[in-house]
Design a protein around this motif. Structure first.
Motif, PDB file in Angstrom:
ATOM      1  N   PHE A 265       0.838  -1.199   0.000  1.00  0.00           N
ATOM      2  CA  PHE A 265       0.000   0.000   0.000  1.00  0.00           C
ATOM      3  C   PHE A 265       0.873   1.248   0.000  1.00  0.00           C
ATOM      4  O   PHE A 265       0.573   2.232  -0.691  1.00  0.00           O
ATOM      5  N   ALA A 266       1.967   1.207   0.765  1.00  0.00           N
ATOM      6  CA  ALA A 266       2.898   2.334   0.794  1.00  0.00           C
ATOM      7  C   ALA A 266       3.550   2.528  -0.573  1.00  0.00           C
ATOM      8  O   ALA A 266       3.752   3.657  -1.029  1.00  0.00           O
ATOM      9  N   LYS A 267       3.868   1.429  -1.239  1.00  0.00           N
ATOM     10  CA  LYS A 267       4.453   1.526  -2.577  1.00  0.00           C
ATOM     11  C   LYS A 267       3.435   2.081  -3.558  1.00  0.00           C
ATOM     12  O   LYS A 267       3.771   2.908  -4.425  1.00  0.00           O
ATOM     13  N   LEU A 268       2.174   1.643  -3.438  1.00  0.00           N
ATOM     14  CA  LEU A 268       1.112   2.170  -4.285  1.00  0.00           C
ATOM     15  C   LEU A 268       0.980   3.684  -4.108  1.00  0.00           C
ATOM     16  O   LEU A 268       0.746   4.415  -5.074  1.00  0.00           O
ATOM     17  N   GLY A 270       3.387   5.670  -3.217  1.00  0.00           N
ATOM     18  CA  GLY A 270       4.632   6.368  -3.507  1.00  0.00           C
ATOM     19  C   GLY A 270       5.296   6.929  -2.270  1.00  0.00           C
ATOM     20  O   GLY A 270       5.992   7.947  -2.342  1.00  0.00           O
ATOM     21  N   VAL A 271       5.094   6.286  -1.111  1.00  0.00           N
ATOM     22  CA  VAL A 271       5.722   6.767   0.132  1.00  0.00           C
ATOM     23  C   VAL A 271       6.699   5.761   0.711  1.00  0.00           C
ATOM     24  O   VAL A 271       7.184   5.942   1.825  1.00  0.00           O
ATOM     25  N   CYS A 272       6.992   4.693  -0.022  1.00  0.00           N
ATOM     26  CA  CYS A 272       8.019   3.772   0.445  1.00  0.00           C
ATOM     27  C   CYS A 272       9.376   4.458   0.290  1.00  0.00           C
ATOM     28  O   CYS A 272       9.607   5.186  -0.669  1.00  0.00           O
ATOM     29  N   GLU A 322      17.256  15.967  15.808  1.00  0.00           N
ATOM     30  CA  GLU A 322      18.206  14.899  15.478  1.00  0.00           C
ATOM     31  C   GLU A 322      18.957  15.186  14.191  1.00  0.00           C
ATOM     32  O   GLU A 322      19.776  14.376  13.753  1.00  0.00           O
ATOM     33  N   GLY A 323      18.657  16.317  13.563  1.00  0.00           N
ATOM     34  CA  GLY A 323      19.368  16.681  12.344  1.00  0.00           C
ATOM     35  C   GLY A 323      18.652  16.332  11.058  1.00  0.00           C
ATOM     36  O   GLY A 323      19.189  16.562   9.968  1.00  0.00           O
ATOM     37  N   GLU A 324      17.441  15.788  11.144  1.00  0.00           N
ATOM     38  CA  GLU A 324      16.672  15.453   9.948  1.00  0.00           C
ATOM     39  C   GLU A 324      16.063  16.730   9.351  1.00  0.00           C
ATOM     40  O   GLU A 324      15.827  17.710  10.056  1.00  0.00           O
ATOM     41  N   THR A 325      15.790  16.705   8.066  1.00  0.00           N
ATOM     42  CA  THR A 325      15.150  17.846   7.416  1.00  0.00           C
ATOM     43  C   THR A 325      13.634  17.738   7.553  1.00  0.00           C
ATOM     44  O   THR A 325      13.094  16.665   7.863  1.00  0.00           O
ATOM     45  N   LYS A 326      12.940  18.845   7.291  1.00  0.00           N
ATOM     46  CA  LYS A 326      11.483  18.833   7.366  1.00  0.00           C
ATOM     47  C   LYS A 326      10.895  17.919   6.303  1.00  0.00           C
ATOM     48  O   LYS A 326       9.920  17.188   6.560  1.00  0.00           O
ATOM     49  N   LYS A 327      11.484  17.918   5.091  1.00  0.00           N
ATOM     50  CA  LYS A 327      10.986  17.046   4.022  1.00  0.00           C
ATOM     51  C   LYS A 327      11.096  15.578   4.417  1.00  0.00           C
ATOM     52  O   LYS A 327      10.171  14.790   4.183  1.00  0.00           O
ATOM     53  N   GLU A 328      12.225  15.187   4.975  1.00  0.00           N
ATOM     54  CA  GLU A 328      12.409  13.786   5.364  1.00  0.00           C
ATOM     55  C   GLU A 328      11.449  13.394   6.471  1.00  0.00           C
ATOM     56  O   GLU A 328      10.933  12.266   6.506  1.00  0.00           O
ATOM     57  N   THR A 329      11.195  14.324   7.391  1.00  0.00           N
ATOM     58  CA  THR A 329      10.267  14.042   8.485  1.00  0.00           C
ATOM     59  C   THR A 329       8.848  13.868   7.963  1.00  0.00           C
ATOM     60  O   THR A 329       8.113  12.963   8.384  1.00  0.00           O
ATOM     61  N   ILE A 330       8.434  14.724   7.030  1.00  0.00           N
ATOM     62  CA  ILE A 330       7.093  14.595   6.431  1.00  0.00           C
ATOM     63  C   ILE A 330       6.992  13.288   5.663  1.00  0.00           C
ATOM     64  O   ILE A 330       5.947  12.621   5.676  1.00  0.00           O
ATOM     65  N   ARG A 331       8.065  12.881   4.992  1.00  0.00           N
ATOM     66  CA  ARG A 331       8.063  11.584   4.288  1.00  0.00           C
ATOM     67  C   ARG A 331       7.811  10.456   5.274  1.00  0.00           C
ATOM     68  O   ARG A 331       7.007   9.559   5.015  1.00  0.00           O
ATOM     69  N   CYS A 332       8.472  10.511   6.428  1.00  0.00           N
ATOM     70  CA  CYS A 332       8.267   9.477   7.453  1.00  0.00           C
ATOM     71  C   CYS A 332       6.838   9.501   7.976  1.00  0.00           C
ATOM     72  O   CYS A 332       6.233   8.450   8.227  1.00  0.00           O
ATOM     73  N   MET A 333       6.282  10.698   8.131  1.00  0.00           N
ATOM     74  CA  MET A 333       4.907  10.815   8.617  1.00  0.00           C
ATOM     75  C   MET A 333       3.925  10.241   7.601  1.00  0.00           C
ATOM     76  O   MET A 333       2.963   9.553   7.974  1.00  0.00           O
TER      77      MET A 333
END
Length: 355
Positions: A265-268, A270-272, A322-333
């Motif tokens: 589902f995550a691959k479908l 596009g968030v994997c 922790e040094g992560e960017t906002k884009k990477e954090t939103i991707r994780c969310m």
């Protein structure tokens, strides 16, 4: 593992088009039985079903793999399913294979059928179901999406017009609802030809935006009513998920068994995560493939939670610390929301099953 060639006696591959569909029948061993072309009319589809029945000796243990099952192949898929056959969506064609063997409709139909034979059954892509409120939601969501796109384009055109012609309106900032409603109530004045036509066009554009607002609101209410009458209603209790997002999630998931796992589902969506590491830097980047409507809905939920959900705000602060960017954090969310949505929908009772 259960291989497709072990489950079905025949596989029918269909290359779909607006006027004609091309059908190719293979045995479970990959032997080519026959290929033919039939029109997409109701009579043509009936003839195609009869033709396939003769080539497969009426064996319902036949898998139909149809290209474009959400567009040109939608009507055919309904007729095939009503006839008692199993229907699956065709996988994407490999460009390298096409370069090696060439391309025409007959080759494509045969390739569509042959591609699934060595696959495990769990990798079959079953089409979205159209029963209950699902088909209505699909129509309403697409129509609303079209209207919102038109509204954006119309506002942009109106803004450009007001900024390039002196019509007495300050358009340096984004146009507000009140401003657009004011322009819609304008009347023509005794001005030069250029200003008269500019004002006439501004009035037309503003009135169209007002009308679209009413239509979009109406469609939103109808979508909400259908979502509440579907398995997707459980999503409305989740923070940040409104009726439109819930409808998009429900349509993508469709029914039990269509998506085999939450990772799929995550691959479908596009968030994997996509590895983007180099040297001593270990990171993942945004995935730009998948269902972009589904991806956009996940993004809107993540952004909404960052505005109103305390746990999401705390998570963002932690990751930034922790040094992560906002884009990477939103991707994780987005990945987390996809996992949660899939598990919630999988836990619902199948349609027709007693609670």
């Amino acid at each position: 593992m259960t291989i497709i060639s072990h489950l079905y006696a025949f596989v029918v591959g269909v290359d779909t088009h607006a006027k004609n569909h091309v059908y190719s029948v293979l045995t479970h061993t990959g032997e080519h039985v026959d290929t033919a072309t039939f029109p997409t009319t109701k009579a043509g589809i009936k003839r195609a079903l009869t033709w396939v029945g003769r080539r497969t000796r009426g064996d319902l243990d036949t898998l139909w793999v149809i290209e474009g099952i959400g567009t040109y192949g939608a009507i055919l898929a309904d007729h095939v399913a009503d006839a008692g056959y199993t229907v699956a969506e065709a996988a994407s064609m490999n460009a390298r294979d096409r370069h090696a063997t060439g391309k025409d409709d007959r080759i494509d139909a045969r390739r569509i059928a042959g591609t699934v034979l060595p696959l495990d059954e769990s990798r079959l892509r079953f089409p979205r179901q159209a029963d209950g409120p699902r088909q209505g939601l699909r129509i309403l969501v697409k129509a609303r999406e079209s209207m919102t796109g038109e509204k954006t384009r119309t506002i942009n055109a109106l803004t450009a017009l007001l900024r390039t012609h002196d019509l007495g309106m300050d358009a340096r900032r984004k146009l507000s609802v009140v401003t657009i409603q004011t322009v819609a109530k304008w009347r023509l004045r005794n001005e030069s030809v250029a200003l008269t036509e500019a004002r006439r066009e501004a009035i037309r554009l503003a009135k169209r935006v007002v009308d679209l607002d009413v239509e979009i609101s109406d469609y939103a209410m109808r979508i909400e009513a259908l979502v509440k009458d579907s398995p997707g209603a459980v999503l409305l209790a989740e923070p940040g998920i409104g009726p439109i997002s819930a409808a998009v999630f429900y349509l993508a998931w469709s029914h039990h068994g269509r998506v085999r796992s939450e990772a799929a589902f995550a691959k479908l969506a596009g968030v994997c995560p996509i590895p983007a590491s180099s040297g001593n830097v270990v990171r993942f980047r945004l995935n730009r493939s998948g269902d972009r409507r589904l991806n956009s809905a996940l993004y809107m939920v993540a952004i909404t939670r960052l505005s109103h959900h305390q746990r999401s705000q705390e998570y963002m602060a932690k990751r930034l610390g922790e040094g992560e960017t906002k884009k990477e954090t939103i991707r994780c969310m987005k990945r987390h929301v996809a996992r949660s949505v899939y598990r919630i929908l999988e836990a619902t009772k199948p349609i027709g099953q007693a609670a």
